[in-house]
Design a protein around this motif. Structure first.
Motif, PDB file in Angstrom:
ATOM      1  N   LEU A   1       0.826  -1.210   0.000  1.00  0.00           N
ATOM      2  CA  LEU A   1       0.000   0.000   0.000  1.00  0.00           C
ATOM      3  C   LEU A   1       0.861   1.260   0.000  1.00  0.00           C
ATOM      4  O   LEU A   1       0.492   2.270  -0.617  1.00  0.00           O
ATOM      5  CB  LEU A   1      -0.937  -0.008   1.213  1.00  0.00           C
ATOM      6  N   ILE A   2       2.004   1.219   0.665  1.00  0.00           N
ATOM      7  CA  ILE A   2       2.933   2.366   0.671  1.00  0.00           C
ATOM      8  C   ILE A   2       3.436   2.646  -0.744  1.00  0.00           C
ATOM      9  O   ILE A   2       3.460   3.788  -1.205  1.00  0.00           O
ATOM     10  CB  ILE A   2       4.112   2.096   1.632  1.00  0.00           C
ATOM     11  N   TYR A   3       3.838   1.588  -1.453  1.00  0.00           N
ATOM     12  CA  TYR A   3       4.303   1.760  -2.829  1.00  0.00           C
ATOM     13  C   TYR A   3       3.191   2.287  -3.729  1.00  0.00           C
ATOM     14  O   TYR A   3       3.421   3.148  -4.590  1.00  0.00           O
ATOM     15  CB  TYR A   3       4.831   0.434  -3.382  1.00  0.00           C
TER      16      TYR A   3
ATOM     17  N   PHE B   1       6.407  -0.104 -10.217  1.00  0.00           N
ATOM     18  CA  PHE B   1       7.380  -1.173 -10.420  1.00  0.00           C
ATOM     19  C   PHE B   1       7.716  -1.844  -9.091  1.00  0.00           C
ATOM     20  O   PHE B   1       7.709  -3.075  -8.972  1.00  0.00           O
ATOM     21  CB  PHE B   1       8.657  -0.625 -11.067  1.00  0.00           C
ATOM     22  N   GLN B   2       7.978  -1.041  -8.058  1.00  0.00           N
ATOM     23  CA  GLN B   2       8.233  -1.599  -6.732  1.00  0.00           C
ATOM     24  C   GLN B   2       6.989  -2.302  -6.192  1.00  0.00           C
ATOM     25  O   GLN B   2       7.089  -3.339  -5.531  1.00  0.00           O
ATOM     26  CB  GLN B   2       8.677  -0.494  -5.755  1.00  0.00           C
TER      27      GLN B   2
ATOM     28  N   LEU C   1      -6.931   3.810   0.756  1.00  0.00           N
ATOM     29  CA  LEU C   1      -5.821   4.271  -0.072  1.00  0.00           C
ATOM     30  C   LEU C   1      -6.315   5.271  -1.117  1.00  0.00           C
ATOM     31  O   LEU C   1      -5.713   6.342  -1.309  1.00  0.00           O
ATOM     32  CB  LEU C   1      -5.168   3.067  -0.763  1.00  0.00           C
ATOM     33  N   THR C   2      -7.409   4.941  -1.784  1.00  0.00           N
ATOM     34  CA  THR C   2      -7.936   5.800  -2.845  1.00  0.00           C
ATOM     35  C   THR C   2      -8.375   7.151  -2.298  1.00  0.00           C
ATOM     36  O   THR C   2      -8.060   8.207  -2.873  1.00  0.00           O
ATOM     37  CB  THR C   2      -9.112   5.111  -3.544  1.00  0.00           C
TER      38      THR C   2
END
Length: 305
Positions: free
Chosen positions: A161-163, A170-171, A290-291
């Motif tokens: 979720l951080i990425y 990509f990460q 997150l959104t």
């Protein structure tokens, strides 16, 4: 050979039985479902009448009284508008009601405050439930092994979720492969979490199209990293489809007005599998939070904050 009446099914499955020379074999059997894998490798399900509708699924009345005769590798084929299972059973499809997963629209801006309140209420209800395992494990009642898996699930998922929040796709893709297959069971908790996440990213008019495309781009690698049944559920979620009760819950979460109705829909999701419903629910809430956080950050940037 006994003939059974189908109750409902998806258009695709019904069309294939009716119009194609469809062939496969029993892949796996459970108390209320039988999975069939067709010659092209796609999974289909015959489900008991009391279960809800789902992708590639045919609900059949009184079928599971002969479940003990339905073993793996039994041939299955279409013939004259019936789905024939070995020399054991034929399922008539003419009477089946066609079910289609509804289009779930991402809510408009005016609903965001209400949705945040609904999420807060859901988290409160979840905190009062007995231990469900997976992401919703009550660690005070858990074994050392369950605690270890629980910690790993949250650690790897939170990093994902951080990425995603940083839009480092990509990460995030590499981290995705650390979540898939994580946890015990037929459908690992990590897979079910990703199902929930995907169902948010694939809603109609979702504001971050790159997230759904990111999942599509990951599909082939995901398939290699988990089992056929689990991947089938995840693959449908990547296409924006899931079980009927999931759709009902999301509609209530996005647009509902009655607290008790939301709780009823949430509890229906929690009844999916042993921990699958709770893990999917966790993924849906995480994807929605997150959104909303990304939307808030975008608004702040526009306003110069």
């Amino acid at each position: 050979m006994h003939t059974y009446q189908s109750l409902s099914g998806t258009q695709k499955f019904l069309d294939e039985i009716q119009k194609k020379q469809w062939r496969g074999e029993i892949h796996s059997t459970f108390k209320r479902t039988i999975n069939i894998i067709c010659t092209e490798g796609e999974l289909y399900t015959i489900a008991a009448a009391e279960l809800d509708n789902a992708p590639n699924t045919l609900r059949v009345a009184d079928f599971f009284d002969r479940r003990s005769l339905l073993v793996e590798k039994t041939p299955v084929f279409s013939q004259d508008g019936h789905l024939v299972i070995g020399k054991i059973a034929a399922i008539e499809i003419q009477s089946a009601h066609i079910w289609q997963y509804p289009k779930i629209e991402f809510p408009p801006k005016q609903e965001y405050v209400k949705i945040k309140e609904r999420i807060k209420q859901i988290n409160s209800w979840l905190s009062q439930l007995e231990s469900k395992g997976g992401y919703l494990l009550n660690t005070t009642q858990a074994t050392t092994y369950e605690k270890m898996i629980h910690t790993m699930l949250w650690k790897e998922s939170e990093q994902l979720l951080i990425y995603l929040k940083a839009k480092q796709l990509f990460q995030a893709m590499k981290q995705l492969y650390r979540v898939i297959g994580l946890g015990p069971g037929l459908t690992p908790s990590g897979d079910d979490f990703l199902v929930g996440l995907a169902l948010i990213f694939t809603t109609v008019d979702y504001p971050y199209h790159s997230f759904s495309q990111w999942l599509i781009n990951s599909r082939n690698e995901l398939k290699k990293r988990t089992n056929t049944i689990s991947f089938s559920t995840l693959d449908w979620a990547i296409q924006g489809e899931s079980r009927e009760r999931i759709a009902s819950f999301l509609n209530e979460l996005f647009y509902g007005k009655e607290e008790e109705r939301l709780k009823e829909k949430m509890l229906a999701v929690l009844r999916i599998g042993s921990t699958s419903g709770g893990d999917m629910l966790t993924g849906m809430i995480a994807g929605l939070e997150l959104t909303l956080a990304l939307i808030s950050d975008t608004e702040n940037e526009k306003n110069g904050y």
